[in-house]
Motif scaffolding. Structure first.
Motif, PDB file in Angstrom:
ATOM      1  N   LEU A   7       0.826  -1.215   0.000  1.00  0.00           N
ATOM      2  CA  LEU A   7       0.000   0.000   0.000  1.00  0.00           C
ATOM      3  C   LEU A   7       0.857   1.261   0.000  1.00  0.00           C
ATOM      4  O   LEU A   7       0.505   2.260  -0.608  1.00  0.00           O
ATOM      5  CB  LEU A   7      -0.929   0.019   1.215  1.00  0.00           C
ATOM      6  N   ALA A   8       1.972   1.211   0.709  1.00  0.00           N
ATOM      7  CA  ALA A   8       2.837   2.380   0.837  1.00  0.00           C
ATOM      8  C   ALA A   8       3.948   2.415  -0.207  1.00  0.00           C
ATOM      9  O   ALA A   8       4.688   3.391  -0.279  1.00  0.00           O
ATOM     10  CB  ALA A   8       3.452   2.406   2.233  1.00  0.00           C
ATOM     11  N   GLN A   9       4.061   1.371  -1.000  1.00  0.00           N
ATOM     12  CA  GLN A   9       5.142   1.303  -1.990  1.00  0.00           C
ATOM     13  C   GLN A   9       4.928   2.374  -3.053  1.00  0.00           C
ATOM     14  O   GLN A   9       3.851   2.500  -3.621  1.00  0.00           O
ATOM     15  CB  GLN A   9       5.168  -0.091  -2.631  1.00  0.00           C
ATOM     16  N   LYS A  10       5.957   3.142  -3.322  1.00  0.00           N
ATOM     17  CA  LYS A  10       5.866   4.239  -4.289  1.00  0.00           C
ATOM     18  C   LYS A  10       6.520   3.912  -5.633  1.00  0.00           C
ATOM     19  O   LYS A  10       6.064   4.340  -6.670  1.00  0.00           O
ATOM     20  CB  LYS A  10       6.507   5.508  -3.713  1.00  0.00           C
ATOM     21  N   ARG A  11       7.604   3.145  -5.592  1.00  0.00           N
ATOM     22  CA  ARG A  11       8.311   2.815  -6.835  1.00  0.00           C
ATOM     23  C   ARG A  11       7.979   1.393  -7.234  1.00  0.00           C
ATOM     24  O   ARG A  11       8.073   0.470  -6.431  1.00  0.00           O
ATOM     25  CB  ARG A  11       9.816   2.974  -6.639  1.00  0.00           C
ATOM     26  N   TRP A  12       7.612   1.224  -8.491  1.00  0.00           N
ATOM     27  CA  TRP A  12       7.222  -0.090  -9.005  1.00  0.00           C
ATOM     28  C   TRP A  12       8.102  -0.451 -10.190  1.00  0.00           C
ATOM     29  O   TRP A  12       7.974   0.121 -11.264  1.00  0.00           O
ATOM     30  CB  TRP A  12       5.751  -0.073  -9.430  1.00  0.00           C
ATOM     31  N   SER A  13       8.990  -1.394  -9.971  1.00  0.00           N
ATOM     32  CA  SER A  13       9.824  -1.893 -11.058  1.00  0.00           C
ATOM     33  C   SER A  13       9.179  -3.158 -11.610  1.00  0.00           C
ATOM     34  O   SER A  13       8.243  -3.706 -11.027  1.00  0.00           O
ATOM     35  CB  SER A  13      11.231  -2.217 -10.536  1.00  0.00           C
ATOM     36  N   ASP A  14       9.699  -3.633 -12.733  1.00  0.00           N
ATOM     37  CA  ASP A  14       9.202  -4.895 -13.290  1.00  0.00           C
ATOM     38  C   ASP A  14       9.394  -6.034 -12.285  1.00  0.00           C
ATOM     39  O   ASP A  14       8.547  -6.903 -12.147  1.00  0.00           O
ATOM     40  CB  ASP A  14       9.924  -5.236 -14.599  1.00  0.00           C
ATOM     41  N   LYS A  15      10.508  -5.990 -11.564  1.00  0.00           N
ATOM     42  CA  LYS A  15      10.805  -7.039 -10.586  1.00  0.00           C
ATOM     43  C   LYS A  15       9.806  -7.030  -9.428  1.00  0.00           C
ATOM     44  O   LYS A  15       9.354  -8.080  -8.988  1.00  0.00           O
ATOM     45  CB  LYS A  15      12.233  -6.850 -10.057  1.00  0.00           C
ATOM     46  N   SER A  16       9.443  -5.851  -8.944  1.00  0.00           N
ATOM     47  CA  SER A  16       8.488  -5.792  -7.833  1.00  0.00           C
ATOM     48  C   SER A  16       7.095  -6.222  -8.280  1.00  0.00           C
ATOM     49  O   SER A  16       6.366  -6.843  -7.505  1.00  0.00           O
ATOM     50  CB  SER A  16       8.458  -4.394  -7.207  1.00  0.00           C
ATOM     51  N   ILE A  17       6.723  -5.935  -9.503  1.00  0.00           N
ATOM     52  CA  ILE A  17       5.422  -6.388 -10.029  1.00  0.00           C
ATOM     53  C   ILE A  17       5.433  -7.909 -10.176  1.00  0.00           C
ATOM     54  O   ILE A  17       4.457  -8.584  -9.835  1.00  0.00           O
ATOM     55  CB  ILE A  17       5.096  -5.691 -11.361  1.00  0.00           C
ATOM     56  N   PHE A  18       6.558  -8.461 -10.643  1.00  0.00           N
ATOM     57  CA  PHE A  18       6.681  -9.916 -10.753  1.00  0.00           C
ATOM     58  C   PHE A  18       6.544 -10.571  -9.378  1.00  0.00           C
ATOM     59  O   PHE A  18       5.842 -11.561  -9.214  1.00  0.00           O
ATOM     60  CB  PHE A  18       8.026 -10.285 -11.390  1.00  0.00           C
ATOM     61  N   ARG A  19       7.201 -10.005  -8.376  1.00  0.00           N
ATOM     62  CA  ARG A  19       7.118 -10.557  -7.009  1.00  0.00           C
ATOM     63  C   ARG A  19       5.692 -10.476  -6.460  1.00  0.00           C
ATOM     64  O   ARG A  19       5.234 -11.381  -5.783  1.00  0.00           O
ATOM     65  CB  ARG A  19       8.074  -9.822  -6.081  1.00  0.00           C
ATOM     66  N   LEU A  20       5.023  -9.388  -6.755  1.00  0.00           N
ATOM     67  CA  LEU A  20       3.641  -9.222  -6.313  1.00  0.00           C
ATOM     68  C   LEU A  20       2.744 -10.297  -6.930  1.00  0.00           C
ATOM     69  O   LEU A  20       1.951 -10.931  -6.232  1.00  0.00           O
ATOM     70  CB  LEU A  20       3.137  -7.827  -6.678  1.00  0.00           C
ATOM     71  N   GLU A  21       2.866 -10.513  -8.227  1.00  0.00           N
ATOM     72  CA  GLU A  21       2.076 -11.561  -8.879  1.00  0.00           C
ATOM     73  C   GLU A  21       2.388 -12.928  -8.290  1.00  0.00           C
ATOM     74  O   GLU A  21       1.489 -13.742  -8.085  1.00  0.00           O
ATOM     75  CB  GLU A  21       2.325 -11.559 -10.390  1.00  0.00           C
ATOM     76  N   LYS A  22       3.649 -13.175  -7.995  1.00  0.00           N
ATOM     77  CA  LYS A  22       4.060 -14.441  -7.389  1.00  0.00           C
ATOM     78  C   LYS A  22       3.403 -14.620  -6.019  1.00  0.00           C
ATOM     79  O   LYS A  22       2.886 -15.696  -5.703  1.00  0.00           O
ATOM     80  CB  LYS A  22       5.581 -14.473  -7.265  1.00  0.00           C
ATOM     81  N   GLU A  23       3.394 -13.560  -5.202  1.00  0.00           N
ATOM     82  CA  GLU A  23       2.737 -13.613  -3.889  1.00  0.00           C
ATOM     83  C   GLU A  23       1.254 -13.929  -4.028  1.00  0.00           C
ATOM     84  O   GLU A  23       0.702 -14.714  -3.252  1.00  0.00           O
ATOM     85  CB  GLU A  23       2.900 -12.277  -3.160  1.00  0.00           C
ATOM     86  N   LEU A  24       0.611 -13.314  -5.001  1.00  0.00           N
ATOM     87  CA  LEU A  24      -0.823 -13.553  -5.221  1.00  0.00           C
ATOM     88  C   LEU A  24      -1.091 -14.997  -5.625  1.00  0.00           C
ATOM     89  O   LEU A  24      -1.992 -15.653  -5.076  1.00  0.00           O
ATOM     90  CB  LEU A  24      -1.370 -12.607  -6.287  1.00  0.00           C
ATOM     91  N   PHE A  25      -0.322 -15.501  -6.592  1.00  0.00           N
ATOM     92  CA  PHE A  25      -0.521 -16.879  -7.054  1.00  0.00           C
ATOM     93  C   PHE A  25      -0.286 -17.886  -5.932  1.00  0.00           C
ATOM     94  O   PHE A  25      -1.101 -18.779  -5.717  1.00  0.00           O
ATOM     95  CB  PHE A  25       0.401 -17.209  -8.237  1.00  0.00           C
ATOM     96  N   ILE A  26       0.823 -17.745  -5.236  1.00  0.00           N
ATOM     97  CA  ILE A  26       1.134 -18.687  -4.150  1.00  0.00           C
ATOM     98  C   ILE A  26       0.086 -18.569  -3.041  1.00  0.00           C
ATOM     99  O   ILE A  26      -0.379 -19.580  -2.510  1.00  0.00           O
ATOM    100  CB  ILE A  26       2.562 -18.448  -3.612  1.00  0.00           C
ATOM    101  N   GLY A  27      -0.306 -17.342  -2.711  1.00  0.00           N
ATOM    102  CA  GLY A  27      -1.305 -17.140  -1.670  1.00  0.00           C
ATOM    103  C   GLY A  27      -2.641 -17.775  -2.019  1.00  0.00           C
ATOM    104  O   GLY A  27      -3.216 -18.524  -1.216  1.00  0.00           O
TER     105      GLY A  27
END
Length: 146
Positions: A7-27
């Protein structure tokens, strides 16, 4: 907890978006496995979340899906989906589109391979965190993390 930190993250790199998708899928895969193994009570699995649904709109000139995200008509209505249905939307996702403003993540537009021709749903980050915590709490995982 890591999702709430987004929620507080301000900078979004391709790597952080990839990690976010990974968290969602695994979750969501974990949630579905907990439901299938009956580690989560029926009270939790029968709980429904109210999600905004935006209808699909296909142009004749293109074969790609487009959604009426700003459509004020009654077709944009709330659908009540179970935790299992929401999990399946993410696991079988055709689109997962981050939603927010000013660099802040609020949720996701998501649709599955099976639902893409009907429309897309808006799932808030708070609903996702609630689902994860609810299922983890049922299995005692939350207590083990403290």
């Amino acid at each position: 907890n890591s999702l709430l930190g987004r929620l507080a993250q301000k900078r979004w790199s391709d790597k952080s978006i990839f990690r976010l998708e990974k968290e969602l899928f695994i979750g969501f895969f974990s949630v579905r496995k907990l439901i299938e193994s009956k580690a989560v009570s029926k009270d939790v699995t029968s709980k429904k979340y109210s999600l905004l649904h935006f209808p699909a709109w296909k142009q004749l000139s293109t074969s790609r899906e487009e959604y009426l995200l700003y459509n004020p008509t009654p077709e944009r209505r709330k659908h009540h989906l179970t935790i299992r249905c929401i999990s399946n939307l993410f696991i079988h996702s055709f689109h997962i589109i981050p939603f927010g403003g000013n660099g802040m993540l609020c949720g996701f537009f998501v649709t599955s391979e099976f639902e893409k021709d009907k429309g897309i749903f808006l799932v808030t980050l708070f609903d996702i965190v609630t689902i994860f915590r609810l299922c983890a709490g049922q299995t005692g995982l939350v207590d083990k993390m403290k």
